[in-house]
Design a protein around this motif. Structure first.
Motif, PDB file in Angstrom:
ATOM      1  N   LEU A  62      13.883 -15.051 -50.779  1.00 34.56           N
ATOM      2  CA  LEU A  62      12.493 -14.858 -51.213  1.00 34.56           C
ATOM      3  C   LEU A  62      11.779 -16.115 -51.695  1.00 34.56           C
ATOM      4  CD1 LEU A  62      12.957 -11.471 -53.080  1.00 34.56           C
ATOM      5  CD2 LEU A  62      12.206 -11.855 -50.733  1.00 34.56           C
ATOM      6  N   ALA A  63      12.506 -17.203 -51.893  1.00 31.06           N
ATOM      7  CA  ALA A  63      11.863 -18.426 -52.385  1.00 31.06           C
ATOM      8  C   ALA A  63      12.464 -19.664 -51.723  1.00 31.06           C
ATOM      9  CB  ALA A  63      11.979 -18.500 -53.911  1.00 31.06           C
ATOM     10  N   PRO A  64      12.471 -19.720 -50.393  1.00 30.53           N
ATOM     11  CA  PRO A  64      13.081 -20.876 -49.726  1.00 30.53           C
ATOM     12  C   PRO A  64      12.400 -22.205 -50.070  1.00 30.53           C
ATOM     13  CG  PRO A  64      11.925 -19.494 -48.148  1.00 30.53           C
ATOM     14  CD  PRO A  64      11.944 -18.756 -49.452  1.00 30.53           C
ATOM     15  N   GLU A  65      11.120 -22.160 -50.470  1.00 33.63           N
ATOM     16  CA  GLU A  65      10.427 -23.392 -50.874  1.00 33.63           C
ATOM     17  C   GLU A  65      11.092 -24.006 -52.100  1.00 33.63           C
ATOM     18  OE1 GLU A  65       7.048 -20.268 -50.346  1.00 33.63           O
ATOM     19  OE2 GLU A  65       9.168 -20.278 -50.774  1.00 33.63           O
ATOM     20  N   VAL A  66      11.621 -23.142 -52.969  1.00 34.77           N
ATOM     21  CA  VAL A  66      12.298 -23.623 -54.173  1.00 34.77           C
ATOM     22  C   VAL A  66      13.617 -24.291 -53.791  1.00 34.77           C
ATOM     23  CG1 VAL A  66      13.284 -22.967 -56.409  1.00 34.77           C
ATOM     24  CG2 VAL A  66      11.160 -21.887 -55.603  1.00 34.77           C
ATOM     25  N   LEU A  67      14.296 -23.747 -52.792  1.00 40.09           N
ATOM     26  CA  LEU A  67      15.524 -24.391 -52.304  1.00 40.09           C
ATOM     27  C   LEU A  67      15.223 -25.804 -51.824  1.00 40.09           C
ATOM     28  CD1 LEU A  67      17.412 -21.589 -50.341  1.00 40.09           C
ATOM     29  CD2 LEU A  67      17.972 -22.573 -52.575  1.00 40.09           C
ATOM     30  N   ALA A  68      14.114 -25.968 -51.121  1.00 39.01           N
ATOM     31  CA  ALA A  68      13.721 -27.307 -50.651  1.00 39.01           C
ATOM     32  C   ALA A  68      13.497 -28.232 -51.838  1.00 39.01           C
ATOM     33  CB  ALA A  68      12.473 -27.221 -49.787  1.00 39.01           C
ATOM     34  N   GLU A  69      12.888 -27.722 -52.917  1.00 41.21           N
ATOM     35  CA  GLU A  69      12.669 -28.543 -54.116  1.00 41.21           C
ATOM     36  C   GLU A  69      13.983 -28.918 -54.796  1.00 41.21           C
ATOM     37  OE1 GLU A  69       9.374 -27.780 -56.845  1.00 41.21           O
ATOM     38  OE2 GLU A  69       8.786 -26.121 -55.518  1.00 41.21           O
ATOM     39  N   LEU A  70      14.985 -28.033 -54.690  1.00 42.57           N
ATOM     40  CA  LEU A  70      16.293 -28.337 -55.278  1.00 42.57           C
ATOM     41  C   LEU A  70      16.956 -29.511 -54.571  1.00 42.57           C
ATOM     42  CD1 LEU A  70      17.674 -24.740 -55.898  1.00 42.57           C
ATOM     43  CD2 LEU A  70      17.109 -26.440 -57.648  1.00 42.57           C
ATOM     44  N   TYR A  71      16.647 -29.696 -53.291  1.00 45.17           N
ATOM     45  CA  TYR A  71      17.191 -30.838 -52.554  1.00 45.17           C
ATOM     46  C   TYR A  71      16.447 -32.123 -52.909  1.00 45.17           C
ATOM     47  CZ  TYR A  71      20.077 -27.738 -49.763  1.00 45.17           C
ATOM     48  OH  TYR A  71      21.022 -26.841 -49.367  1.00 45.17           O
ATOM     49  N   GLU A  72      15.273 -31.972 -53.516  1.00 47.06           N
ATOM     50  CA  GLU A  72      14.517 -33.152 -53.965  1.00 47.06           C
ATOM     51  C   GLU A  72      14.934 -33.461 -55.401  1.00 47.06           C
ATOM     52  OE1 GLU A  72      10.442 -32.194 -53.154  1.00 47.06           O
ATOM     53  OE2 GLU A  72      10.858 -31.892 -51.024  1.00 47.06           O
ATOM     54  N   ASP A  73      14.112 -33.067 -56.397  1.00 45.91           N
ATOM     55  CA  ASP A  73      14.515 -33.409 -57.771  1.00 45.91           C
ATOM     56  C   ASP A  73      14.497 -32.239 -58.749  1.00 45.91           C
ATOM     57  OD1 ASP A  73      11.766 -33.104 -58.056  1.00 45.91           O
ATOM     58  OD2 ASP A  73      11.559 -34.811 -59.401  1.00 45.91           O
ATOM     59  N   LEU A  74      14.201 -31.028 -58.288  1.00 50.04           N
ATOM     60  CA  LEU A  74      14.235 -29.858 -59.173  1.00 50.04           C
ATOM     61  C   LEU A  74      15.686 -29.510 -59.510  1.00 50.04           C
ATOM     62  CD1 LEU A  74      12.784 -27.472 -60.594  1.00 50.04           C
ATOM     63  CD2 LEU A  74      13.091 -26.197 -58.450  1.00 50.04           C
ATOM     64  N   LYS A  75      15.905 -29.183 -60.768  1.00 48.63           N
ATOM     65  CA  LYS A  75      17.214 -28.730 -61.219  1.00 48.63           C
ATOM     66  C   LYS A  75      17.017 -27.449 -62.018  1.00 48.63           C
ATOM     67  CE  LYS A  75      18.799 -33.482 -61.494  1.00 48.63           C
ATOM     68  NZ  LYS A  75      17.700 -33.991 -60.708  1.00 48.63           N
ATOM     69  N   LEU A  76      17.867 -26.478 -61.762  1.00 48.80           N
ATOM     70  CA  LEU A  76      17.852 -25.229 -62.526  1.00 48.80           C
ATOM     71  C   LEU A  76      19.105 -25.214 -63.390  1.00 48.80           C
ATOM     72  CD1 LEU A  76      16.751 -22.718 -59.737  1.00 48.80           C
ATOM     73  CD2 LEU A  76      15.324 -23.859 -61.453  1.00 48.80           C
ATOM     74  N   PHE A  77      18.933 -25.486 -64.691  1.00 49.73           N
ATOM     75  CA  PHE A  77      20.059 -25.538 -65.624  1.00 49.73           C
ATOM     76  C   PHE A  77      20.244 -24.165 -66.261  1.00 49.73           C
ATOM     77  CE2 PHE A  77      19.618 -30.314 -66.871  1.00 49.73           C
ATOM     78  CZ  PHE A  77      20.089 -30.677 -65.627  1.00 49.73           C
ATOM     79  N   THR A  78      21.444 -23.638 -66.163  1.00 49.86           N
ATOM     80  CA  THR A  78      21.758 -22.390 -66.855  1.00 49.86           C
ATOM     81  C   THR A  78      22.072 -22.743 -68.301  1.00 49.86           C
ATOM     82  OG1 THR A  78      22.605 -21.418 -64.822  1.00 49.86           O
ATOM     83  CG2 THR A  78      23.256 -20.364 -66.890  1.00 49.86           C
ATOM     84  N   LEU A  79      21.237 -22.240 -69.209  1.00 52.23           N
ATOM     85  CA  LEU A  79      21.380 -22.553 -70.630  1.00 52.23           C
ATOM     86  C   LEU A  79      22.270 -21.560 -71.362  1.00 52.23           C
ATOM     87  CD1 LEU A  79      17.641 -23.312 -71.438  1.00 52.23           C
ATOM     88  CD2 LEU A  79      19.456 -24.957 -70.901  1.00 52.23           C
TER      89      LEU A  79
END
Length: 152
Positions: free
Chosen positions: A42-59
């Motif tokens: 549902l959010a493949p654009e976000v996957l593309a951002e993860l390959y750039e510099d977006l990071k999703l940290f589990t807190l």
């Protein structure tokens, strides 16, 4: 459309302990897998951002257990958005055993808090939740969030 994103899973022997029930760490693994499949579907654009510099940290992650499951049980992991802040999200997870006769049993409930960050690994800084992720999550958020928009 339902108010949750669903990831279905059939429990394998490798996910059980010597007694035959599912080892607790697998519940946390399934939370991550559900979140990944949500992004893929549902959010493949976000996957593309993860390959750039977006990071999703589990807190933070937790899970409360109500019943046991064993090998070959069919499981539905249902993810909902609990909170949407400027740079963080919180997801709720229901773990439901799907019984052969069509019944369902809630076996566990969990939560996961995630921070969005950007930048190189040595200098990551908080970042707004990407708009593509906000759009993808809209159908899975409680009415209170829909009415009020993002929470503080």
């Amino acid at each position: 459309m339902s108010d949750y994103f669903e990831y279905r899973h059939i429990v394998g022997f490798e996910e059980t302990n010597l007694v035959g029930n599912v080892y607790y760490v697998n519940y946390l693994r399934w939370q991550g897998r559900c979140r990944e499949m949500f992004l893929k579907d549902l959010a493949p654009e976000v996957l593309a951002e993860l390959y750039e510099d977006l990071k999703l940290f589990t807190l933070k992650v937790d899970c409360e257990f109500f019943a046991e499951i064993t090998a070959f049980d069919e499981l539905s992991v249902r993810m909902r958005l609990v909170e949407l802040a400027q740079t963080q999200l919180e997801f709720g997870f229901d773990y439901v055993r799907l019984d052969p006769g069509g019944g369902e049993t809630l076996i566990a409930r969990g939560r996961q808090r995630v921070a969005c960050m950007r930048g190189p690994n040595t200098r990551t800084v908080p970042s707004r939740v990407p708009e593509a992720l906000v759009r993808a999550l809209r159908p899975f958020q409680p009415a209170a969030l829909t009415d009020a928009g993002r929470t503080a």
